[in-house]
Design a protein around this motif. Structure first.
Motif, PDB file in Angstrom:
ATOM      1  N   THR A 185      16.187  -6.058   3.083  1.00  0.00           N
ATOM      2  CA  THR A 185      16.015  -4.808   3.122  1.00  0.00           C
ATOM      3  C   THR A 185      15.250  -4.359   2.167  1.00  0.00           C
ATOM      4  OG1 THR A 185      17.994  -4.444   4.436  1.00  0.00           O
ATOM      5  CG2 THR A 185      16.903  -2.397   3.667  1.00  0.00           C
ATOM      6  N   TYR A 186      15.344  -4.683   0.901  1.00  0.00           N
ATOM      7  CA  TYR A 186      14.816  -4.004  -0.452  1.00  0.00           C
ATOM      8  C   TYR A 186      13.409  -4.734  -0.365  1.00  0.00           C
ATOM      9  CZ  TYR A 186      13.379  -3.753  -5.176  1.00  0.00           C
ATOM     10  OH  TYR A 186      12.624  -3.260  -6.412  1.00  0.00           O
ATOM     11  N   GLU A 187      13.012  -5.919   0.248  1.00  0.00           N
ATOM     12  CA  GLU A 187      11.879  -6.590   0.062  1.00  0.00           C
ATOM     13  C   GLU A 187      10.894  -5.692   1.050  1.00  0.00           C
ATOM     14  OE1 GLU A 187       9.807 -10.634   1.333  1.00  0.00           O
ATOM     15  OE2 GLU A 187      11.862 -10.689   0.363  1.00  0.00           O
ATOM     16  N   ILE A 188      11.480  -5.371   2.183  1.00  0.00           N
ATOM     17  CA  ILE A 188      10.695  -4.775   3.495  1.00  0.00           C
ATOM     18  C   ILE A 188      10.373  -3.030   2.999  1.00  0.00           C
ATOM     19  CG2 ILE A 188      12.731  -3.993   4.660  1.00  0.00           C
ATOM     20  CD1 ILE A 188      11.137  -5.012   7.099  1.00  0.00           C
ATOM     21  N   ASN A 189      11.283  -2.826   2.408  1.00  0.00           N
ATOM     22  CA  ASN A 189      11.028  -1.266   1.877  1.00  0.00           C
ATOM     23  C   ASN A 189       9.857  -1.571   0.622  1.00  0.00           C
ATOM     24  OD1 ASN A 189      12.816   0.045   3.142  1.00  0.00           O
ATOM     25  ND2 ASN A 189      14.563  -0.198   2.069  1.00  0.00           N
ATOM     26  N   GLN A 190       9.873  -2.574  -0.045  1.00  0.00           N
ATOM     27  CA  GLN A 190       8.802  -2.634  -1.252  1.00  0.00           C
ATOM     28  C   GLN A 190       7.441  -2.551  -0.523  1.00  0.00           C
ATOM     29  OE1 GLN A 190      10.548  -1.037  -3.578  1.00  0.00           O
ATOM     30  NE2 GLN A 190       9.356  -2.191  -4.838  1.00  0.00           N
ATOM     31  N   VAL A 191       7.184  -3.563   0.745  1.00  0.00           N
ATOM     32  CA  VAL A 191       6.273  -3.727   1.486  1.00  0.00           C
ATOM     33  C   VAL A 191       5.659  -2.238   2.071  1.00  0.00           C
ATOM     34  CG1 VAL A 191       5.205  -4.790   3.315  1.00  0.00           C
ATOM     35  CG2 VAL A 191       6.469  -6.066   1.832  1.00  0.00           C
ATOM     36  N   ALA A 192       6.655  -1.585   2.610  1.00  0.00           N
ATOM     37  CA  ALA A 192       6.398  -0.304   3.427  1.00  0.00           C
ATOM     38  C   ALA A 192       5.675   0.644   2.275  1.00  0.00           C
ATOM     39  CB  ALA A 192       7.616   0.170   4.067  1.00  0.00           C
ATOM     40  N   HIS A 193       6.467   0.861   1.043  1.00  0.00           N
ATOM     41  CA  HIS A 193       5.857   1.697  -0.132  1.00  0.00           C
ATOM     42  C   HIS A 193       4.508   1.298  -0.338  1.00  0.00           C
ATOM     43  CE1 HIS A 193       9.034   4.917  -0.361  1.00  0.00           C
ATOM     44  NE2 HIS A 193       9.819   3.727  -0.224  1.00  0.00           N
ATOM     45  N   SER A 194       4.219   0.132  -0.676  1.00  0.00           N
ATOM     46  CA  SER A 194       3.098  -0.511  -1.056  1.00  0.00           C
ATOM     47  C   SER A 194       1.769   0.017  -0.005  1.00  0.00           C
ATOM     48  CB  SER A 194       2.922  -1.866  -1.361  1.00  0.00           C
ATOM     49  OG  SER A 194       3.099  -2.603  -0.260  1.00  0.00           O
ATOM     50  N   TYR A 195       2.188  -0.095   1.374  1.00  0.00           N
ATOM     51  CA  TYR A 195       1.068   0.442   2.167  1.00  0.00           C
ATOM     52  C   TYR A 195       0.890   1.643   2.110  1.00  0.00           C
ATOM     53  CZ  TYR A 195       0.013  -4.368   4.310  1.00  0.00           C
ATOM     54  OH  TYR A 195      -0.548  -5.757   4.450  1.00  0.00           O
ATOM     55  N   MET A 196       2.265   2.652   2.228  1.00  0.00           N
ATOM     56  CA  MET A 196       1.880   3.870   2.076  1.00  0.00           C
ATOM     57  C   MET A 196       1.178   4.444   0.838  1.00  0.00           C
ATOM     58  SD  MET A 196       2.572   6.542   3.909  1.00  0.00           S
ATOM     59  CE  MET A 196       3.825   6.121   5.012  1.00  0.00           C
ATOM     60  N   GLU A 197       1.315   3.482  -0.344  1.00  0.00           N
ATOM     61  CA  GLU A 197       0.666   4.093  -1.398  1.00  0.00           C
ATOM     62  C   GLU A 197      -1.122   3.700  -1.225  1.00  0.00           C
ATOM     63  OE1 GLU A 197       1.508   5.964  -4.146  1.00  0.00           O
ATOM     64  OE2 GLU A 197       3.361   5.963  -3.252  1.00  0.00           O
ATOM     65  N   GLU A 198      -1.188   2.726  -0.585  1.00  0.00           N
ATOM     66  CA  GLU A 198      -2.692   2.497  -0.213  1.00  0.00           C
ATOM     67  C   GLU A 198      -3.294   3.743   0.682  1.00  0.00           C
ATOM     68  OE1 GLU A 198      -4.136  -1.207   1.143  1.00  0.00           O
ATOM     69  OE2 GLU A 198      -2.394  -2.392   0.129  1.00  0.00           O
ATOM     70  N   ILE A 199      -2.336   4.056   1.718  1.00  0.00           N
ATOM     71  CA  ILE A 199      -2.922   5.143   2.454  1.00  0.00           C
ATOM     72  C   ILE A 199      -3.004   6.334   1.744  1.00  0.00           C
ATOM     73  CG2 ILE A 199      -2.275   6.717   4.598  1.00  0.00           C
ATOM     74  CD1 ILE A 199      -0.690   3.903   5.729  1.00  0.00           C
ATOM     75  N   LYS A 200      -2.287   6.702   1.087  1.00  0.00           N
ATOM     76  CA  LYS A 200      -2.287   7.993  -0.029  1.00  0.00           C
ATOM     77  C   LYS A 200      -3.712   7.941  -0.816  1.00  0.00           C
ATOM     78  CE  LYS A 200       2.634   8.724  -0.235  1.00  0.00           C
ATOM     79  NZ  LYS A 200       3.910   8.775  -1.207  1.00  0.00           N
ATOM     80  N   CYS A 201      -3.775   6.915  -1.124  1.00  0.00           N
ATOM     81  CA  CYS A 201      -5.364   6.677  -2.107  1.00  0.00           C
ATOM     82  C   CYS A 201      -6.382   6.824  -0.936  1.00  0.00           C
ATOM     83  CB  CYS A 201      -5.328   5.392  -2.872  1.00  0.00           C
ATOM     84  SG  CYS A 201      -4.158   5.168  -4.031  1.00  0.00           S
ATOM     85  N   ASN A 202      -6.142   7.213   0.085  1.00  0.00           N
ATOM     86  CA  ASN A 202      -7.225   7.170   1.194  1.00  0.00           C
ATOM     87  C   ASN A 202      -8.017   5.845   1.549  1.00  0.00           C
ATOM     88  OD1 ASN A 202      -8.551   8.557   3.276  1.00  0.00           O
ATOM     89  ND2 ASN A 202      -9.932   9.807   1.941  1.00  0.00           N
ATOM     90  N   HIS A 203      -7.295   4.690   1.105  1.00  0.00           N
ATOM     91  CA  HIS A 203      -8.001   3.481   1.753  1.00  0.00           C
ATOM     92  C   HIS A 203      -6.836   2.474   1.797  1.00  0.00           C
ATOM     93  CE1 HIS A 203      -7.334   1.247  -2.055  1.00  0.00           C
ATOM     94  NE2 HIS A 203      -7.801   2.087  -2.781  1.00  0.00           N
ATOM     95  N   LEU A 204      -6.837   1.958   2.971  1.00  0.00           N
ATOM     96  CA  LEU A 204      -6.001   0.871   3.313  1.00  0.00           C
ATOM     97  C   LEU A 204      -6.727  -0.463   3.683  1.00  0.00           C
ATOM     98  CD1 LEU A 204      -3.239  -0.232   4.304  1.00  0.00           C
ATOM     99  CD2 LEU A 204      -3.666   0.586   6.548  1.00  0.00           C
ATOM    100  N   THR A 205      -6.430  -1.617   3.376  1.00  0.00           N
ATOM    101  CA  THR A 205      -7.048  -2.742   3.158  1.00  0.00           C
ATOM    102  C   THR A 205      -6.471  -3.556   4.759  1.00  0.00           C
ATOM    103  OG1 THR A 205      -7.818  -2.870   1.075  1.00  0.00           O
ATOM    104  CG2 THR A 205      -7.962  -4.765   2.334  1.00  0.00           C
ATOM    105  N   ILE A 206      -7.131  -3.887   5.757  1.00  0.00           N
ATOM    106  CA  ILE A 206      -6.585  -4.551   6.589  1.00  0.00           C
ATOM    107  C   ILE A 206      -7.581  -5.923   7.080  1.00  0.00           C
ATOM    108  CG2 ILE A 206      -6.003  -4.829   9.122  1.00  0.00           C
ATOM    109  CD1 ILE A 206      -5.366  -1.640   8.951  1.00  0.00           C
ATOM    110  N   ASP A 207      -7.293  -7.078   6.927  1.00  0.00           N
ATOM    111  CA  ASP A 207      -8.190  -8.065   7.035  1.00  0.00           C
ATOM    112  C   ASP A 207      -9.432  -7.974   6.199  1.00  0.00           C
ATOM    113  OD1 ASP A 207      -6.269  -9.092   8.903  1.00  0.00           O
ATOM    114  OD2 ASP A 207      -7.305  -8.242  10.664  1.00  0.00           O
ATOM    115  N   ASP A 208      -9.266  -7.798   4.936  1.00  0.00           N
ATOM    116  CA  ASP A 208     -10.273  -7.642   3.951  1.00  0.00           C
ATOM    117  C   ASP A 208     -11.383  -6.640   4.224  1.00  0.00           C
ATOM    118  OD1 ASP A 208      -9.587  -9.839   2.620  1.00  0.00           O
ATOM    119  OD2 ASP A 208     -10.530 -11.172   3.752  1.00  0.00           O
ATOM    120  N   LYS A 209     -10.895  -5.475   5.329  1.00  0.00           N
ATOM    121  CA  LYS A 209     -11.861  -4.337   5.653  1.00  0.00           C
ATOM    122  C   LYS A 209     -11.044  -3.086   5.027  1.00  0.00           C
ATOM    123  CE  LYS A 209     -14.452  -2.029   8.940  1.00  0.00           C
ATOM    124  NZ  LYS A 209     -14.666  -1.724  10.411  1.00  0.00           N
TER     125      LYS A 209
END
Length: 144
Positions: free
Chosen positions: A46-70
């Motif tokens: 549960t902790y690990e999956i929460n860390q992954v979710a928060h890291s993606y949310m931080e990328e979105i907050k920075c107004n860029h999300l990397t999906i498949d090197d794009k």
């Protein structure tokens, strides 16, 4: 000549009762330790999956999300449901624009191979550069 037998020692019944009591204690302790180990593994996942979710949310907050090197901005993700896989996780991202200009509702669902789900929802206001996070965790086991 008489031989005296003393009462130094234990009878067979006393030894058997002691062995049975020790077995009951050992079985109980082993069961408790297995349950604690199971809880520890589930908490770690549960902790690990929460860390992954928060890291993606931080990328979105920075107004860029990397999906498949794009790289994607939040405007490119608006009103879409993006479904992709990263490592052992299935990630479902939904971004919608609220009635206010610049306020985005971001829902991020992360599911692992054991069908544990973490849902992270955030309202991000890019005009004022502030955001509000709300975390809710739903654990679902589809094997039950």
């Amino acid at each position: 000549m008489k031989i005296r037998i003393g009462k130094n020692g234990f009878t067979l019944i006393e030894i058997l009762i002691t062995v049975v009591l020790l077995e009951i204690i050992a079985i109980t302790t082993t069961t408790i330790l297995f349950q604690l180990n199971k809880i520890n593994i589930k908490t770690s996942k549960t902790y690990e999956i929460n860390q992954v979710a928060h890291s993606y949310m931080e990328e979105i907050k920075c107004n860029h999300l990397t999906i498949d090197d794009k790289n994607y901005s939040i405007e490119e993700l608006q009103n879409k449901e993006i479904n992709f896989f990263k490592d052992q996780y299935q990630i479902i991202l939904t971004v919608s624009n609220d009635s206010y200009n610049g306020l985005y509702n971001v829902i991020l669902q992360i599911k692992d191979k054991n069908n544990n789900i973490c849902i992270l929802e955030s309202y991000i206001n890019f005009l004022e550069e502030t955001c509000y996070d709300e975390l809710s965790i739903e654990e679902k086991d589809l094997n039950q």
